[in-house]
Design a protein around this motif. Structure first.
Motif, short mmCIF file in Angstrom:
data_model
loop_
_atom_site.label_atom_id
_atom_site.label_comp_id
_atom_site.label_asym_id
_atom_site.label_seq_id
_atom_site.Cartn_x
_atom_site.Cartn_y
_atom_site.Cartn_z
N ARG A 6 0.84 -1.18 0.00
CA ARG A 6 0.00 0.00 0.00
C ARG A 6 0.88 1.24 0.00
NH1 ARG A 6 -2.91 -3.77 -0.47
NH2 ARG A 6 -4.77 -4.33 0.64
N GLY A 7 0.30 2.37 -0.35
CA GLY A 7 0.97 3.65 -0.23
C GLY A 7 2.30 3.74 -0.94
N ALA A 8 3.28 4.28 -0.23
CA ALA A 8 4.61 4.51 -0.81
C ALA A 8 5.27 3.20 -1.23
CB ALA A 8 5.49 5.25 0.20
N ASP A 9 5.05 2.13 -0.49
CA ASP A 9 5.65 0.85 -0.87
C ASP A 9 5.10 0.36 -2.21
OD1 ASP A 9 7.28 0.66 1.38
OD2 ASP A 9 5.70 -0.31 2.55
N LEU A 10 3.80 0.52 -2.41
CA LEU A 10 3.18 0.11 -3.67
C LEU A 10 3.69 0.99 -4.82
CD1 LEU A 10 1.22 -1.59 -5.31
CD2 LEU A 10 -0.60 0.01 -4.63
N GLU A 11 3.78 2.29 -4.58
CA GLU A 11 4.29 3.20 -5.61
C GLU A 11 5.73 2.84 -5.99
OE1 GLU A 11 3.78 7.23 -4.32
OE2 GLU A 11 1.64 6.93 -3.98
N TRP A 12 6.56 2.53 -5.00
CA TRP A 12 7.95 2.13 -5.24
C TRP A 12 8.00 0.87 -6.10
CZ3 TRP A 12 9.95 -2.46 -3.11
CH2 TRP A 12 11.31 -2.67 -3.34
N TYR A 13 7.22 -0.12 -5.74
CA TYR A 13 7.18 -1.38 -6.48
C TYR A 13 6.73 -1.15 -7.92
CZ TYR A 13 5.85 -6.16 -7.69
OH TYR A 13 5.73 -7.38 -8.31
N GLN A 14 5.66 -0.38 -8.09
CA GLN A 14 5.14 -0.11 -9.43
C GLN A 14 6.14 0.68 -10.27
OE1 GLN A 14 1.45 1.73 -8.23
NE2 GLN A 14 0.30 -0.13 -8.65
N SER A 15 6.88 1.59 -9.64
CA SER A 15 7.85 2.37 -10.40
C SER A 15 9.00 1.49 -10.91
CB SER A 15 8.41 3.53 -9.56
OG SER A 15 9.27 3.07 -8.54
N LYS A 54 -0.60 -13.12 16.52
CA LYS A 54 -1.59 -12.93 15.46
C LYS A 54 -1.15 -13.71 14.23
CE LYS A 54 -3.85 -9.75 17.72
NZ LYS A 54 -5.12 -10.01 18.34
N GLU A 55 -2.08 -13.93 13.33
CA GLU A 55 -1.75 -14.59 12.06
C GLU A 55 -0.96 -13.63 11.18
OE1 GLU A 55 -2.31 -17.74 10.92
OE2 GLU A 55 -2.94 -18.14 12.97
N PRO A 56 0.10 -14.11 10.52
CA PRO A 56 0.90 -13.23 9.67
C PRO A 56 0.10 -12.48 8.61
CG PRO A 56 2.07 -15.27 10.04
CD PRO A 56 0.70 -15.45 10.63
N LEU A 57 -0.89 -13.12 8.00
CA LEU A 57 -1.68 -12.45 6.98
C LEU A 57 -2.48 -11.29 7.58
CD1 LEU A 57 -2.50 -12.21 4.06
CD2 LEU A 57 -4.29 -13.91 4.48
N ALA A 58 -2.99 -11.48 8.78
CA ALA A 58 -3.74 -10.39 9.45
C ALA A 58 -2.80 -9.21 9.72
CB ALA A 58 -4.35 -10.89 10.75
N VAL A 59 -1.57 -9.48 10.14
CA VAL A 59 -0.60 -8.42 10.37
C VAL A 59 -0.25 -7.74 9.06
CG1 VAL A 59 1.74 -7.91 11.15
CG2 VAL A 59 0.33 -9.51 12.44
N ALA A 60 -0.06 -8.50 8.01
CA ALA A 60 0.32 -7.94 6.71
C ALA A 60 -0.77 -7.02 6.17
CB ALA A 60 0.59 -9.07 5.72
N GLU A 61 -2.01 -7.36 6.39
CA GLU A 61 -3.11 -6.55 5.89
C GLU A 61 -3.19 -5.20 6.60
OE1 GLU A 61 -6.35 -9.28 6.28
OE2 GLU A 61 -6.06 -10.04 4.25
#
Length: 62
Positions: A6-15, A54-61
Protein backbone atom coordinates in the motif's frame (compact mmCIF):
# COMPACT_ATOMS: atom_id res chain seq x y z
CA UNK A 1 3.11 -10.30 -1.33
CA UNK A 2 2.97 -7.44 -3.84
CA UNK A 3 -0.83 -7.47 -3.65
CA UNK A 4 -0.57 -6.46 0.02
CA UNK A 5 1.57 -3.39 -0.65
CA UNK A 6 0.00 0.00 0.00
CA UNK A 7 0.97 3.65 -0.23
CA UNK A 8 4.61 4.51 -0.81
CA UNK A 9 5.65 0.85 -0.87
CA UNK A 10 3.18 0.11 -3.67
CA UNK A 11 4.29 3.20 -5.61
CA UNK A 12 7.95 2.13 -5.24
CA UNK A 13 7.18 -1.38 -6.48
CA UNK A 14 5.14 -0.11 -9.43
CA UNK A 15 7.85 2.37 -10.40
CA UNK A 16 10.47 -0.38 -10.56
CA UNK A 17 8.23 -2.55 -12.71
CA UNK A 18 7.46 0.46 -14.96
CA UNK A 19 11.16 1.26 -15.36
CA UNK A 20 11.89 -2.29 -16.42
CA UNK A 21 9.02 -2.51 -18.88
CA UNK A 22 9.97 0.87 -20.37
CA UNK A 23 13.39 -0.49 -21.33
CA UNK A 24 11.86 -3.56 -22.95
CA UNK A 25 11.66 -6.15 -20.18
CA UNK A 26 8.43 -8.16 -20.58
CA UNK A 27 5.99 -7.24 -17.80
CA UNK A 28 5.72 -10.82 -16.55
CA UNK A 29 9.51 -11.00 -16.16
CA UNK A 30 9.66 -7.55 -14.53
CA UNK A 31 7.04 -8.59 -11.99
CA UNK A 32 8.77 -11.90 -11.27
CA UNK A 33 12.13 -10.23 -10.85
CA UNK A 34 10.83 -7.73 -8.31
CA UNK A 35 8.75 -10.07 -6.16
CA UNK A 36 11.67 -10.84 -3.81
CA UNK A 37 12.05 -7.12 -3.07
CA UNK A 38 8.37 -6.83 -2.28
CA UNK A 39 8.68 -9.86 0.00
CA UNK A 40 11.41 -8.28 2.16
CA UNK A 41 8.87 -6.82 4.66
CA UNK A 42 7.76 -10.40 5.40
CA UNK A 43 10.54 -10.59 7.99
CA UNK A 44 8.94 -7.75 9.97
CA UNK A 45 5.46 -9.16 9.49
CA UNK A 46 6.48 -12.54 10.87
CA UNK A 47 8.27 -10.94 13.83
CA UNK A 48 5.24 -8.79 14.70
CA UNK A 49 2.86 -11.72 14.27
CA UNK A 50 5.02 -13.80 16.59
CA UNK A 51 5.18 -11.07 19.26
CA UNK A 52 1.45 -10.35 19.13
CA UNK A 53 0.28 -13.94 18.63
CA UNK A 54 -1.59 -12.93 15.46
CA UNK A 55 -1.75 -14.59 12.06
CA UNK A 56 0.90 -13.23 9.67
CA UNK A 57 -1.68 -12.45 6.98
CA UNK A 58 -3.74 -10.39 9.45
CA UNK A 59 -0.60 -8.42 10.37
CA UNK A 60 0.32 -7.94 6.71
CA UNK A 61 -3.11 -6.55 5.89
CA UNK A 62 -2.69 -3.87 8.56
Amino acid sequence: MPELLRGADLEWYQSIVAELTEVGVPEELALAGRRPLAAFPILDIVAIADRTDKEPLAVAEV
